[in-house]
Design a protein around this motif. Structure first.
Motif, PDB file in Angstrom:
ATOM      1  N   PRO A 128      -7.507  10.561  18.006  1.00  0.00           N
ATOM      2  CA  PRO A 128      -8.862  10.779  17.494  1.00  0.00           C
ATOM      3  C   PRO A 128      -8.799  11.230  16.031  1.00  0.00           C
ATOM      4  O   PRO A 128      -7.887  11.962  15.630  1.00  0.00           O
ATOM      5  CB  PRO A 128      -9.406  11.882  18.400  1.00  0.00           C
ATOM      6  N   VAL A 129      -9.790  10.790  15.251  1.00  0.00           N
ATOM      7  CA  VAL A 129      -9.849  11.143  13.833  1.00  0.00           C
ATOM      8  C   VAL A 129     -11.249  11.669  13.537  1.00  0.00           C
ATOM      9  O   VAL A 129     -12.255  11.002  13.849  1.00  0.00           O
ATOM     10  CB  VAL A 129      -9.545   9.923  12.933  1.00  0.00           C
ATOM     11  N   SER A 130     -11.334  12.837  12.938  1.00  0.00           N
ATOM     12  CA  SER A 130     -12.612  13.449  12.595  1.00  0.00           C
ATOM     13  C   SER A 130     -12.950  13.149  11.142  1.00  0.00           C
ATOM     14  O   SER A 130     -12.127  13.379  10.241  1.00  0.00           O
ATOM     15  CB  SER A 130     -12.566  14.964  12.820  1.00  0.00           C
ATOM     16  N   VAL A 131     -14.158  12.622  10.928  1.00  0.00           N
ATOM     17  CA  VAL A 131     -14.596  12.234   9.576  1.00  0.00           C
ATOM     18  C   VAL A 131     -16.080  12.548   9.421  1.00  0.00           C
ATOM     19  O   VAL A 131     -16.788  12.759  10.412  1.00  0.00           O
ATOM     20  CB  VAL A 131     -14.368  10.716   9.331  1.00  0.00           C
ATOM     21  N   PRO A 132     -16.605  12.585   8.170  1.00  0.00           N
ATOM     22  CA  PRO A 132     -18.044  12.754   7.967  1.00  0.00           C
ATOM     23  C   PRO A 132     -18.839  11.621   8.623  1.00  0.00           C
ATOM     24  O   PRO A 132     -18.333  10.513   8.818  1.00  0.00           O
ATOM     25  CB  PRO A 132     -18.190  12.729   6.445  1.00  0.00           C
TER      26      PRO A 132
ATOM     27  N   ALA B  45     -18.886   8.106   7.066  1.00  0.00           N
ATOM     28  CA  ALA B  45     -17.591   7.551   6.684  1.00  0.00           C
ATOM     29  C   ALA B  45     -17.450   6.087   7.098  1.00  0.00           C
ATOM     30  O   ALA B  45     -17.943   5.665   8.151  1.00  0.00           O
ATOM     31  CB  ALA B  45     -16.465   8.370   7.307  1.00  0.00           C
ATOM     32  N   SER B  46     -16.752   5.328   6.270  1.00  0.00           N
ATOM     33  CA  SER B  46     -16.424   3.937   6.577  1.00  0.00           C
ATOM     34  C   SER B  46     -15.085   3.891   7.315  1.00  0.00           C
ATOM     35  O   SER B  46     -14.389   4.915   7.453  1.00  0.00           O
ATOM     36  CB  SER B  46     -16.321   3.129   5.288  1.00  0.00           C
ATOM     37  N   LEU B  47     -14.709   2.696   7.764  1.00  0.00           N
ATOM     38  CA  LEU B  47     -13.409   2.542   8.410  1.00  0.00           C
ATOM     39  C   LEU B  47     -12.284   2.887   7.446  1.00  0.00           C
ATOM     40  O   LEU B  47     -11.274   3.491   7.847  1.00  0.00           O
ATOM     41  CB  LEU B  47     -13.247   1.105   8.920  1.00  0.00           C
ATOM     42  N   LEU B  48     -12.439   2.572   6.170  1.00  0.00           N
ATOM     43  CA  LEU B  48     -11.422   2.933   5.185  1.00  0.00           C
ATOM     44  C   LEU B  48     -11.283   4.450   5.086  1.00  0.00           C
ATOM     45  O   LEU B  48     -10.169   4.983   4.957  1.00  0.00           O
ATOM     46  CB  LEU B  48     -11.779   2.338   3.825  1.00  0.00           C
ATOM     47  N   ASP B  49     -12.412   5.153   5.172  1.00  0.00           N
ATOM     48  CA  ASP B  49     -12.366   6.620   5.171  1.00  0.00           C
ATOM     49  C   ASP B  49     -11.643   7.143   6.413  1.00  0.00           C
ATOM     50  O   ASP B  49     -10.924   8.154   6.355  1.00  0.00           O
ATOM     51  CB  ASP B  49     -13.786   7.193   5.119  1.00  0.00           C
ATOM     52  N   VAL B  50     -11.835   6.477   7.557  1.00  0.00           N
ATOM     53  CA  VAL B  50     -11.155   6.881   8.791  1.00  0.00           C
ATOM     54  C   VAL B  50      -9.642   6.746   8.625  1.00  0.00           C
ATOM     55  O   VAL B  50      -8.878   7.640   9.004  1.00  0.00           O
ATOM     56  CB  VAL B  50     -11.657   6.038   9.980  1.00  0.00           C
ATOM     57  N   LEU B  51      -9.196   5.617   8.042  1.00  0.00           N
ATOM     58  CA  LEU B  51      -7.759   5.419   7.840  1.00  0.00           C
ATOM     59  C   LEU B  51      -7.190   6.463   6.886  1.00  0.00           C
ATOM     60  O   LEU B  51      -6.090   6.995   7.111  1.00  0.00           O
ATOM     61  CB  LEU B  51      -7.509   4.015   7.291  1.00  0.00           C
ATOM     62  N   THR B  52      -7.949   6.776   5.826  1.00  0.00           N
ATOM     63  CA  THR B  52      -7.488   7.779   4.866  1.00  0.00           C
ATOM     64  C   THR B  52      -7.376   9.150   5.525  1.00  0.00           C
ATOM     65  O   THR B  52      -6.405   9.895   5.305  1.00  0.00           O
ATOM     66  CB  THR B  52      -8.454   7.838   3.669  1.00  0.00           C
ATOM     67  N   ALA B  53      -8.369   9.481   6.355  1.00  0.00           N
ATOM     68  CA  ALA B  53      -8.339  10.772   7.050  1.00  0.00           C
ATOM     69  C   ALA B  53      -7.196  10.828   8.046  1.00  0.00           C
ATOM     70  O   ALA B  53      -6.541  11.876   8.218  1.00  0.00           O
ATOM     71  CB  ALA B  53      -9.671  11.013   7.755  1.00  0.00           C
ATOM     72  N   ALA B  54      -6.914   9.720   8.730  1.00  0.00           N
ATOM     73  CA  ALA B  54      -5.820   9.699   9.704  1.00  0.00           C
ATOM     74  C   ALA B  54      -4.479   9.950   9.028  1.00  0.00           C
ATOM     75  O   ALA B  54      -3.604  10.615   9.594  1.00  0.00           O
ATOM     76  CB  ALA B  54      -5.802   8.354  10.427  1.00  0.00           C
TER      77      ALA B  54
ATOM     78  N   GLY C 170     -15.438  -5.809   6.456  1.00  0.00           N
ATOM     79  CA  GLY C 170     -14.145  -5.329   6.020  1.00  0.00           C
ATOM     80  C   GLY C 170     -14.011  -3.831   6.216  1.00  0.00           C
ATOM     81  O   GLY C 170     -14.954  -3.134   6.604  1.00  0.00           O
ATOM     82  N   VAL C 171     -12.819  -3.304   5.897  1.00  0.00           N
ATOM     83  CA  VAL C 171     -12.551  -1.880   6.133  1.00  0.00           C
ATOM     84  C   VAL C 171     -13.433  -0.981   5.286  1.00  0.00           C
ATOM     85  O   VAL C 171     -13.751   0.141   5.690  1.00  0.00           O
ATOM     86  CB  VAL C 171     -11.060  -1.555   5.865  1.00  0.00           C
ATOM     87  N   ALA C 172     -13.856  -1.457   4.108  1.00  0.00           N
ATOM     88  CA  ALA C 172     -14.678  -0.613   3.238  1.00  0.00           C
ATOM     89  C   ALA C 172     -16.156  -0.686   3.590  1.00  0.00           C
ATOM     90  O   ALA C 172     -16.941   0.172   3.154  1.00  0.00           O
ATOM     91  CB  ALA C 172     -14.475  -1.013   1.780  1.00  0.00           C
ATOM     92  N   ASP C 173     -16.554  -1.686   4.372  1.00  0.00           N
ATOM     93  CA  ASP C 173     -17.980  -1.891   4.664  1.00  0.00           C
ATOM     94  C   ASP C 173     -18.388  -1.384   6.043  1.00  0.00           C
ATOM     95  O   ASP C 173     -19.522  -0.950   6.238  1.00  0.00           O
ATOM     96  CB  ASP C 173     -18.332  -3.381   4.562  1.00  0.00           C
TER      97      ASP C 173
ATOM     98  N   PHE D  76       0.744   8.711  10.126  1.00  0.00           N
ATOM     99  CA  PHE D  76       0.024   7.441   9.991  1.00  0.00           C
ATOM    100  C   PHE D  76       0.057   7.002   8.530  1.00  0.00           C
ATOM    101  O   PHE D  76      -0.278   7.768   7.625  1.00  0.00           O
ATOM    102  CB  PHE D  76      -1.426   7.599  10.452  1.00  0.00           C
ATOM    103  N   THR D  77       0.447   5.748   8.288  1.00  0.00           N
ATOM    104  CA  THR D  77       0.474   5.198   6.934  1.00  0.00           C
ATOM    105  C   THR D  77      -0.190   3.831   6.933  1.00  0.00           C
ATOM    106  O   THR D  77      -0.174   3.106   7.944  1.00  0.00           O
ATOM    107  CB  THR D  77       1.919   5.042   6.415  1.00  0.00           C
ATOM    108  N   PHE D  78      -0.767   3.478   5.803  1.00  0.00           N
ATOM    109  CA  PHE D  78      -1.377   2.158   5.656  1.00  0.00           C
ATOM    110  C   PHE D  78      -1.449   1.811   4.171  1.00  0.00           C
ATOM    111  O   PHE D  78      -1.399   2.689   3.299  1.00  0.00           O
ATOM    112  CB  PHE D  78      -2.783   2.117   6.280  1.00  0.00           C
ATOM    113  N   ASP D  79      -1.554   0.536   3.891  1.00  0.00           N
ATOM    114  CA  ASP D  79      -1.727   0.045   2.527  1.00  0.00           C
ATOM    115  C   ASP D  79      -2.810  -1.030   2.519  1.00  0.00           C
ATOM    116  O   ASP D  79      -2.985  -1.754   3.518  1.00  0.00           O
ATOM    117  CB  ASP D  79      -0.429  -0.567   1.977  1.00  0.00           C
ATOM    118  N   THR D  80      -3.493  -1.141   1.397  1.00  0.00           N
ATOM    119  CA  THR D  80      -4.477  -2.211   1.209  1.00  0.00           C
ATOM    120  C   THR D  80      -4.196  -2.898  -0.117  1.00  0.00           C
ATOM    121  O   THR D  80      -3.507  -2.350  -0.987  1.00  0.00           O
ATOM    122  CB  THR D  80      -5.919  -1.666   1.188  1.00  0.00           C
ATOM    123  N   ARG D  81      -4.712  -4.100  -0.245  1.00  0.00           N
ATOM    124  CA  ARG D  81      -4.675  -4.767  -1.542  1.00  0.00           C
ATOM    125  C   ARG D  81      -6.072  -5.267  -1.855  1.00  0.00           C
ATOM    126  O   ARG D  81      -6.839  -5.643  -0.958  1.00  0.00           O
ATOM    127  CB  ARG D  81      -3.660  -5.911  -1.560  1.00  0.00           C
ATOM    128  N   ASP D  82      -6.401  -5.248  -3.133  1.00  0.00           N
ATOM    129  CA  ASP D  82      -7.740  -5.641  -3.560  1.00  0.00           C
ATOM    130  C   ASP D  82      -7.892  -7.151  -3.533  1.00  0.00           C
ATOM    131  O   ASP D  82      -7.002  -7.896  -3.955  1.00  0.00           O
ATOM    132  CB  ASP D  82      -8.027  -5.120  -4.971  1.00  0.00           C
TER     133      ASP D  82
END
Length: 552
Positions: free
Chosen positions: A467-471, A474-483, A533-536, A491-497
């Motif tokens: 489980p991940v607690s976020v505002p 929050a978007s899915l990208l915010d969830v990944l950052t919080a995790a 997408g993850v940011a939307d 937990f690690t992840f990378d994105t590309r623009d």
């Protein structure tokens, strides 16, 4: 004065009619609708009206027409075929036509020259123009990378801001010049004459490509070439030659690099965009390249793990339709392309859900382009249901890339319309609307984050489940950052623009590799693919989100 038509002499598909009676006795050629904006709409009427028209022999020997206010008439005729004479004013009266048939002819001619607004969103002009204005507001952001599909959406609209469009085109040219060098710089000067011989330019481009160890950017370059074709005034063909050469090179590299797998290195979506772009530029494509797509369509190779490939099939069908309409293939191959397009169109009708979407909300505009390009938007009920669903969900198109997907069909246009664009008296009244930030929601929410990897690539199927607690906003990208910050596991992840926003490229050290046709699929439990997408995407409280390493 009454004119009588002699035997027509065909030239480039149009017939010149010789005057048989007149004071001077010299040949008087009646100029037609050739070059006129009406011609693309009048030509399809020939098939509809064939039952009402005289035979070629009758037309050549007995037909006459009455006085008309302006010499805007042409005759389409070939031996053994029907003869059709047309006038912009619809004032041409052929004899011996029955009067009742004449009225029907005039009605059908008037319908034939109606513009493509018939495919537009009915009664929603204000809403569609508001979406155009929002897109125009987004492109004004200097921090956003220019996207050729966005430029295409602006150009295919029926209302414009020509100054902003010109500025955005300049940004595109700068970005592509940095990527592709001199060939794009030349294409960015529509009024400048090339300084070297065209064959030298092509040879230089081929040499530079042969020395580059680069991944084929088939789709990106294809979209850029489509955008250059939509510029006004149109670019001269000479400076574009090296870019076309590069795209042909990409098509070959795209396939040859993965020949043992029997599919393109990039994707069938990008590969088809390349064929479409060459066709819109009226460039012939090797038959082998086309047959690769025909074979893939015949064997249903477009589907991926989410079970749908509507967008890919749509681009393939657009490429096939373009090749047929532009007459860039032989008669036998054209018949095969027509049959394949019909099969794709039938599958799209079958794929339409109860909600009206064909695939999902974002693939639906691609499917609708096929109905527009094949003149089925008025006769296929699936198109009307898809348009209604699209209009009810305009708020789903919040990014520049997704707006660019929807706007062409909302204006009743497809990418095939780029080939016949005529920039005459464009409406230059569109004003940008600055995007409003999403409202902040008070409080927090908890999202269950799951990472899955198929065997045998991974020893265990589920790699992460926390489980991940976020505002609350929050978007899915915010969830990944919080995790990544909260733990307890590392937990690690990378994105590309990308032009579509951040793309999830690596999770827990596992990379999505295009060479292996793998990607990180985003789902809500148990297995519903996300449409953003993850940011939307903004998950709900207590929702389970799955990141699944999948094959496409």
């Amino acid at each position: 004065m009454v004119w009588r038509a002699g035997r027509p002499r065909c030239l480039h598909g149009l017939c010149q009619v010789r005057e048989l009676r007149g004071k001077s006795g010299r040949e008087n050629f009646i100029s037609a609708l050739a070059g006129s904006a009406l011609l693309p709409f009048a030509l399809p009427a020939a098939k509809v009206l064939s039952r009402f028209m005289l035979t070629w022999r009758q037309c050549a020997e007995t037909a006459s027409y009455d006085t008309f206010p302006s010499p805007a008439v042409s005759c389409l005729a070939q031996p053994g075929s029907a003869c059709l004479c047309r006038a912009a004013s619809c004032a041409v009266l052929w004899h011996p036509f029955p009067r009742s048939g004449m009225w029907l002819l005039l009605i059908l001619l008037q319908a034939a020259v109606l513009p493509a607004q018939l495919c537009e969103a009915p009664g929603k002009v204000a809403a569609v123009q508001a979406l155009s204005a929002q897109l125009l507001g987004l492109v004004a952001d200097p921090t956003r990378d220019p996207d050729p599909s966005v430029y295409l959406a602006l150009r295919l609209a029926r209302v414009h801001n020509l100054c902003r469009e010109e500025q955005y085109l300049a940004q595109l040219q700068d970005a592509f010049q940095r990527r592709y060098g001199r060939s794009v710089q030349a294409a960015g000067r529509p009024h400048a004459a090339p300084h070297s011989h065209p064959t030298q330019d092509a040879a230089a481009a081929e040499h530079s490509m042969s020395t580059e160890a680069e991944w084929p950017e088939t789709g990106r370059l294809a979209l850029y070439l489509l955008g250059l074709r939509a510029t006004c005034p149109a670019l001269e063909p000479g400076p574009l030659r090296s870019l076309v050469t590069r795209l042909k090179y990409y098509l070959e590299e795209d396939w040859a690099g993965s020949r043992h797998h029997g599919h393109p290195l990039t994707s069938y979506y990008q590969y088809s965009l390349g064929v479409l772009a060459l066709c819109v530029h009226r460039k012939r494509v090797r038959e082998e390249v086309i047959r690769r797509l025909l074979a893939a369509e015949h064997h249903s190779r477009f589907r991926h793990s989410s079970g749908s490939a509507v967008d890919t099939e749509a681009v393939v069908a657009l490429a096939f339709t373009c090749l047929e309409q532009q007459r860039l293939v032989g008669t036998r191959l054209a018949a095969e392309l027509r049959a394949a397009t019909r099969r794709v169109r039938r599958r799209m009708v079958e794929a339409q859900g109860q909600d009206g979407f064909i695939g999902n909300v974002y693939s639906t505009p691609w499917a609708m382009q096929v109905f527009i390009a094949t003149s089925m938007c008025q006769t296929q009920p699936a198109y009307g249901r898809a348009m209604a669903a699209l209009l009810e969900n305009l708020d789903a198109f919040t990014t520049a890339a997704t707006m660019a997907q929807a706007l062409p069909v909302l204006y009743g246009r497809s990418y095939l319309d780029i080939a016949s664009m005529r920039c005459r008296e464009e409406t230059d009244t569109l004003m940008p609307i600055s995007p409003e930030p999403l409202p902040e929601r008070p409080g927090n929410k908890t999202v269950q984050l799951v990472v899955e990897c198929p065997e045998p690539r991974c020893s265990q199927h589920r790699l992460y489940d926390q489980p991940v607690s976020v505002p609350a906003s929050a978007s899915l990208l915010d969830v990944l950052t919080a995790a990544a910050v909260q733990g307890p596991s590392n937990f690690t992840f990378d994105t590309r623009d990308t032009p579509l926003g951040p793309f999830l490229s690596r999770v827990l050290g596992l990379e999505a590799q295009q060479q292996k046709q793998s990607y990180w699929q985003l789902l809500t439990a148990p297995s519903t693919s996300l449409q953003m997408g993850v940011a939307d995407y903004r998950p709900r409280d207590r929702e389970t989100l799955i990141l699944r390493l999948s094959k496409w």
